[in-house]
Design a protein around this motif. Structure first.
Motif, PDB file in Angstrom:
ATOM      1  N   ARG A 101       0.844  -1.195   0.000  1.00  0.00           N
ATOM      2  CA  ARG A 101       0.000   0.000   0.000  1.00  0.00           C
ATOM      3  C   ARG A 101       0.881   1.247   0.000  1.00  0.00           C
ATOM      4  NH1 ARG A 101      -4.939   0.197   4.015  1.00  0.00           N
ATOM      5  NH2 ARG A 101      -5.646  -1.257   2.413  1.00  0.00           N
ATOM      6  N   GLU A 121      -4.382   4.700   7.424  1.00  0.00           N
ATOM      7  CA  GLU A 121      -4.384   3.813   6.254  1.00  0.00           C
ATOM      8  C   GLU A 121      -3.389   2.662   6.395  1.00  0.00           C
ATOM      9  OE1 GLU A 121      -6.360   3.924   3.681  1.00  0.00           O
ATOM     10  OE2 GLU A 121      -7.142   5.975   3.590  1.00  0.00           O
ATOM     11  N   PRO A 157      -0.063   2.563   5.706  1.00  0.00           N
ATOM     12  CA  PRO A 157       0.669   2.407   4.441  1.00  0.00           C
ATOM     13  C   PRO A 157       1.998   1.690   4.634  1.00  0.00           C
ATOM     14  CG  PRO A 157       0.962   4.626   5.281  1.00  0.00           C
ATOM     15  CD  PRO A 157      -0.037   3.957   6.186  1.00  0.00           C
ATOM     16  N   ASP A 158       2.474   1.099   3.544  1.00  0.00           N
ATOM     17  CA  ASP A 158       3.811   0.514   3.531  1.00  0.00           C
ATOM     18  C   ASP A 158       4.860   1.532   3.102  1.00  0.00           C
ATOM     19  OD1 ASP A 158       3.132  -2.345   4.084  1.00  0.00           O
ATOM     20  OD2 ASP A 158       1.953  -2.063   2.264  1.00  0.00           O
ATOM     21  N   THR A 211      -2.878   0.450  -4.194  1.00  0.00           N
ATOM     22  CA  THR A 211      -2.583  -0.912  -3.790  1.00  0.00           C
ATOM     23  C   THR A 211      -1.904  -1.616  -4.960  1.00  0.00           C
ATOM     24  OG1 THR A 211      -4.498  -0.969  -2.310  1.00  0.00           O
ATOM     25  CG2 THR A 211      -3.533  -3.089  -2.961  1.00  0.00           C
ATOM     26  N   ASP A 219      -0.131  -4.970  -6.529  1.00  0.00           N
ATOM     27  CA  ASP A 219      -0.006  -6.420  -6.395  1.00  0.00           C
ATOM     28  C   ASP A 219       0.296  -7.019  -7.760  1.00  0.00           C
ATOM     29  OD1 ASP A 219      -2.469  -6.557  -7.779  1.00  0.00           O
ATOM     30  OD2 ASP A 219      -3.606  -6.647  -5.910  1.00  0.00           O
ATOM     31  N   THR A 247      -6.539   2.053  -7.138  1.00  0.00           N
ATOM     32  CA  THR A 247      -6.334   3.314  -6.449  1.00  0.00           C
ATOM     33  C   THR A 247      -7.645   3.965  -6.055  1.00  0.00           C
ATOM     34  OG1 THR A 247      -5.199   5.469  -6.591  1.00  0.00           O
ATOM     35  CG2 THR A 247      -6.227   4.640  -8.600  1.00  0.00           C
TER      36      THR A 247
END
Length: 246
Positions: free
Chosen positions: A2, A38, A40-41, A229, A231, A237
């Motif tokens: 994320r 959120e 986030p990463d 996101t 993957d 988004t």
């Protein structure tokens, strides 16, 4: 993975200083608090950190971004001072995002509101893409597309055609994020037989009126941020707005 995009805080040395529609420091505080929720990463801040180009404004921004629960990265906008930014937090040109990576481009033309990459930076971008075929996001300050507001389109990325030409040989580029426009944008660009997603983000400070011929502030729109996101299937988004109590 994320990733959250924040853009255009336009801070002053004085945290109580006002912009056209609010107090930028308070607006950024509210945005950062929402982004923390959120989980986030990673976070990317796509320029115009400062309005007055003061050391104090960058220090204040870095202190807020340091409260994030993840790595964060920033790049300069047309209002910024690279040296003052770098003194507070490293400027990098590439970031690993799990199986993805993000390239951060500096489009600043000192003393000018528009952006440009130039031959040297475009060649460096091609070299980075040649060396790594992971799915890639590109982040920059100036829009590499027309956003529909005449005055803003006049101060976007001047060599956008060369930018897209540089990307044409690299299908790993999946999306481009930009700031500067202070408004939501979502579109695609046809690039060598494929579509590349292009996204603009609400500012952390004032919002600009979409589709305006001349400069105009959207006083009804709230600050916000974009969540992506990433993957194996691609990038999804959404945009979130933040109410600021002042």
């Amino acid at each position: 993975m994320r990733l959250v995009q924040i853009t255009d805080p336009h801070l002053h040395a004085d945290p109580a200083a006002r912009s056209r529609t609010g107090i930028p420091f308070a607006q950024l505080q509210a945005v950062v608090a929402a982004v923390i929720d959120e989980r986030p990463d990673a976070v990317v801040v796509t320029g115009d950190i400062s309005q007055d180009e003061s050391a104090a404004s960058y220090a204040a921004a870095a202190r807020l971004f340091d409260t994030l629960p993840c790595p964060w990265h920033w790049l300069p906008g047309n209002h910024d001072q690279r040296e003052l930014m770098a003194a507070e937090h490293e400027l990098v040109d590439a970031v690993a995002l799990g199986d993805w990576r993000m390239l951060l481009l500096d489009t600043q033309v000192p003393g000018a509101p528009h952006g440009e990459l130039g031959e040297h930076k475009l060649a460096a971008l091609a070299a980075q893409l040649e060396d790594d075929d992971r799915p890639t996001l590109i982040a920059l300050h100036h829009p590499p597309v027309a956003v529909g507001a005449d005055w803003m389109d006049a101060i976007g990325l001047k060599d956008s055609a060369a930018f897209w030409q540089a990307l044409s040989a690299y299908p790993q580029v999946k999306a481009v994020l930009f700031g500067h426009a202070h408004q939501v944008f979502s579109g695609t660009v046809a690039c060598a037989g494929r579509e590349v997603d292009v996204y603009g983000c609400p500012a952390a400070a004032d919002q600009f009126l979409p589709d305006a011929e001349h400069f105009a502030v959207d006083a009804e729109a709230s600050p916000g941020y974009r969540v992506l996101t990433l993957d194996a299937q691609g990038a999804s988004t959404r945009v979130e707005r933040v109410k600021v109590a002042i």
